[in-house]
Design an enzyme around this catalytic site. Sequence first.
Site, PDB file in Angstrom:
ATOM      1  N   ILE A   1      84.254  17.261  30.677  1.00 36.36           N
ATOM      2  CA  ILE A   1      85.191  17.204  31.790  1.00 36.36           C
ATOM      3  C   ILE A   1      86.525  17.116  31.440  1.00 36.36           C
ATOM      4  O   ILE A   1      87.456  17.332  32.459  1.00 36.36           O
ATOM      5  CB  ILE A   1      84.689  16.259  32.914  1.00 36.36           C
ATOM      6  CG1 ILE A   1      84.821  14.804  32.248  1.00 36.36           C
ATOM      7  CG2 ILE A   1      83.248  16.761  33.469  1.00 36.36           C
ATOM      8  CD1 ILE A   1      84.214  13.977  33.519  1.00 36.36           C
ATOM      9  N   GLY A   2      86.933  16.808  30.367  1.00 34.43           N
ATOM     10  CA  GLY A   2      88.336  16.768  30.017  1.00 34.43           C
ATOM     11  C   GLY A   2      88.680  16.394  28.600  1.00 34.43           C
ATOM     12  O   GLY A   2      87.918  16.314  27.714  1.00 34.43           O
TER      13      GLY A   2
ATOM     14  N   GLY B   1      92.094  15.202  25.963  1.00 31.61           N
ATOM     15  CA  GLY B   1      93.658  14.554  25.786  1.00 31.61           C
ATOM     16  C   GLY B   1      93.916  14.357  24.488  1.00 31.61           C
ATOM     17  O   GLY B   1      93.021  14.713  23.492  1.00 31.61           O
TER      18      GLY B   1
ATOM     19  N   MET C   1      94.329  11.915  22.895  1.00 27.21           N
ATOM     20  CA  MET C   1      93.591  10.695  22.225  1.00 27.21           C
ATOM     21  C   MET C   1      91.931  11.038  22.098  1.00 27.21           C
ATOM     22  O   MET C   1      91.288  10.395  21.320  1.00 27.21           O
ATOM     23  CB  MET C   1      93.708   9.126  23.195  1.00 27.21           C
ATOM     24  CG  MET C   1      95.059   8.919  22.775  1.00 27.21           C
ATOM     25  SD  MET C   1      95.260   7.273  23.765  1.00 27.21           S
ATOM     26  CE  MET C   1      94.165   6.310  23.113  1.00 27.21           C
TER      27      MET C   1
ATOM     28  N   VAL D   1      86.733  13.724  27.282  1.00 27.62           N
ATOM     29  CA  VAL D   1      86.046  12.878  28.142  1.00 27.62           C
ATOM     30  C   VAL D   1      84.651  13.686  28.693  1.00 27.62           C
ATOM     31  O   VAL D   1      84.767  15.102  28.778  1.00 27.62           O
ATOM     32  CB  VAL D   1      86.847  12.697  29.455  1.00 27.62           C
ATOM     33  CG1 VAL D   1      86.193  11.744  30.774  1.00 27.62           C
ATOM     34  CG2 VAL D   1      88.061  12.044  28.999  1.00 27.62           C
TER      35      VAL D   1
ATOM     36  N   ASP E   1     102.524   4.890  33.810  1.00 30.40           N
ATOM     37  CA  ASP E   1     102.394   6.409  33.803  1.00 30.40           C
ATOM     38  C   ASP E   1     101.701   6.839  35.049  1.00 30.40           C
ATOM     39  O   ASP E   1     100.709   7.882  34.959  1.00 30.40           O
ATOM     40  CB  ASP E   1     101.348   6.796  32.585  1.00 30.40           C
ATOM     41  CG  ASP E   1     101.170   8.232  32.343  1.00 30.40           C
ATOM     42  OD1 ASP E   1     102.562   8.784  32.487  1.00 30.40           O
ATOM     43  OD2 ASP E   1     100.474   8.699  31.725  1.00 30.40           O
TER      44      ASP E   1
END
Length: 846
Positions: A89-90, A92, A94, A97, A205
């Site tokens: 679902i994601g 990034g 790092m 997900v 953030d």
Amino acid sequence: MNSERWQKVKRLFETVVELAPAKRKQFLDESCGTNEELRREVENLLASYTDAESFMEQPAAAAVASFIIEPKNLGAGKIFGHYEIIKQIGAGGMGEVYLAEDKKLDRRVAVKILNEKFAKHESNLNRFIKEAKAASALNHPNILVIHEIGESENSNYIVSEYIEGETLRDIILKTSLDLPEILEISTQIANALVAAHSAKIVHRDIKPENIIVRPDGFVKILDFGLAKLVEQKAVGFEDETVKQNETAKGVILGTVNYMSPEQAKGERVDARTDIFSFGVTLYEMIAGRTPFRGDSMSETLANLINAEPQPLSRFSTDVPDELQRIIAKTLRKKRDERYQTMKGLFADLKSLQKRMDFESEFGQSYSPDTKAETQILKSEEMDSSLQTQKSIAVLPFANISADAENEYFCDGLAEELLNALAKIKNLKVAARTSAFSFKNRNVDVSEIGNILSVKTILEGSVRRAGNRLRISVQLINAADGFHLWSKRYDGEMKDVFDLQDEITLAVIDELKVKFLSEEKAALRNRYAENIEAYQLYLKGRFHYLKLRPDEIQKGISYFEQAIALDPNYALAYVGLAQAFQTLPLAAELPASEFSPKAKAAALRAIEIDDNLAEAHGVLGWLLFWFDWDWKTAEVECRRAIKLDPNSADAHEAYAHILSNIGRHDESLAEIKLARELDPLNLRVNALEGQFLLHAGKPDEALSRLHKTIELEPNFWLAHLFAASAYIEKENFAQAAAEANKAKQLSGGGSHAAALLIYAMAKSGEQAKAEAALEELRQSSNARYVPAYHFALAYHGLNKRDETFFYLESALEQHDPKLAFLKVEPKWNNLRDEQRFIELIRQMNFQ
């Protein structure tokens, strides 16, 4: 981007990301030289990497992340620990997900897995662990719940609750939030940050991507991945993990658009950093854009440190003064001038929310302000039907003279009254284009009021016999059609300015609108004393606004005659500039012949009266359409907006500049505001569709264009832009149909003809496209056909040499259509070619 070029970008990125921020600029200066396109690609990738380093990034980040990391790509059904993967679902910087099923507790969870490449670096691993511990230390309903941190298959992971909903970013992009929604979301975010700050944790953030709104309206804050303890004290986990891990001085963490000035400078941060970022997010929910955004990371950082945000009144007319005060206080550059605690900010927001809820239920007349109560009691003595009448539309006046030629004077008189009333800050006046669209239409006043969102209508009639005038005016309640006031004014033509002043002041008085002395002085600014010059000016406007080539030429003739009689008639110079500027587009005439004349007229108008918003607006158009002087054009458009914030034309011009240089979010906010100010303006409606297309949103573009066509089925420009949008969706048959419709409605316009050729060629009808191109070439023997249109046609046929020949010819001709070169998606497959790069360079795009 071709493979060789991408490899170069990738190599540069992989080197620069390892450097300290202070050394990155020097490295890029040396590595990229004058290749601004290469540098921009590396900087964009770097910015995306920085932005992606927080937890639960949305799938949009996956494309960027795939360039940065080697993904695990765990497939559905894969067992990871005691979690069964459902889908990714994601992604990034790092890690990745996944949505997963917790097989022990039978619940859906989000599993974030740290990428192996980054896990090798101890600092990355420590930061990953700190993220989990910082978030798990917080127990608040508006903060993401962390279930577990662990290691499996040599990978470190965090497991959190899975939240159904949309990020605040997705919500902002697709809709405009109303004030109650904004306050509800904001108070929940603030409440969560109160809890975090009480635990001595600063998020660092806060941004729309890190806020999820569930379908029931409940808000969750994500990603304490940059969280930092602000005191060396335990918050519920092992003492050794609490040691303050200070970011090295000069290292910037966070997302640039939402940073505080102290973050941008690499200084120590505290809770007031979250207050600033929260203020940026709150500002964006209202304005649709962040307050300090620039075209590059460096420009944004400079704005953040030095520039003040534009007033929220530029983007919304109904923001309470108290909310503007709250936001302004959150965005103070100096920490000591901001809210000092999130608790204080939360209290102010909650108080405002309660007050607005109360007023919504019981009405503003129950305001606790004593002075306001006194004023309301006094107002009960007034005619109640006039208490709320603070908006008006001025319709074209009817010509009941024996001479039909006097129509120009009736239109002109109504327009002059409209312009005068528009100078009153406390009175909303419908724009001319929308109000005049009801001319010669039998529409009920209540419908007009609803469409234009006004509560009163001013209509009238003019009988003129020689130099004698009889002007009858009526003020009408749009809700029920009842006359609120009417009066007849008799005089001679030489008295027309005095009559206009008298009517304007009478309307203001009947509406009980308060206005300042300087506004009253502005009402009496007549711009001309020569009655004959004034009439010639009105004739010029009457013909020019028909926007047909022959009528525009007539308008130019009348403007020139007015100037001959009154060389200091600033408005006549504005009319002349607008008419000359319109000819290359409306009549497909050479810009090199008419644009310099338009610019000279606009500059002369400004020389006579520097406070004419219309003059600065038309100069802004010319500077980017013809001179390609983007920075000065932006200055002029912003000056026009400052002089007249309710000028739809000024917002339209500014939106055009912003779209053409790629600042799409700002452009869409401006053109939306222009449409709200002038809802029936067909050009503004169609341009919003075009700007949505340039922003990469063809479906939204088509939706807006179809609404424009519903307003006027025969508006050729809407069909032209629709054809362009269908091309981007690769629906070439529908694109050809729309382009053909545009061609017919425009009287055989060459732009529509070129787009038709492009669509036919792309649909595989090569022979038809070639025949249509030959027809266009033949027509160019009898009339001027802009080189850009030939370039577009040849590009559709995939004839690159001919395409570049005509693009370079268009550059020599200063063809206004080249202003779209940076954002028009049809040129995307040429952007890596050196010839195209050189064209972009010569266009001086920002």
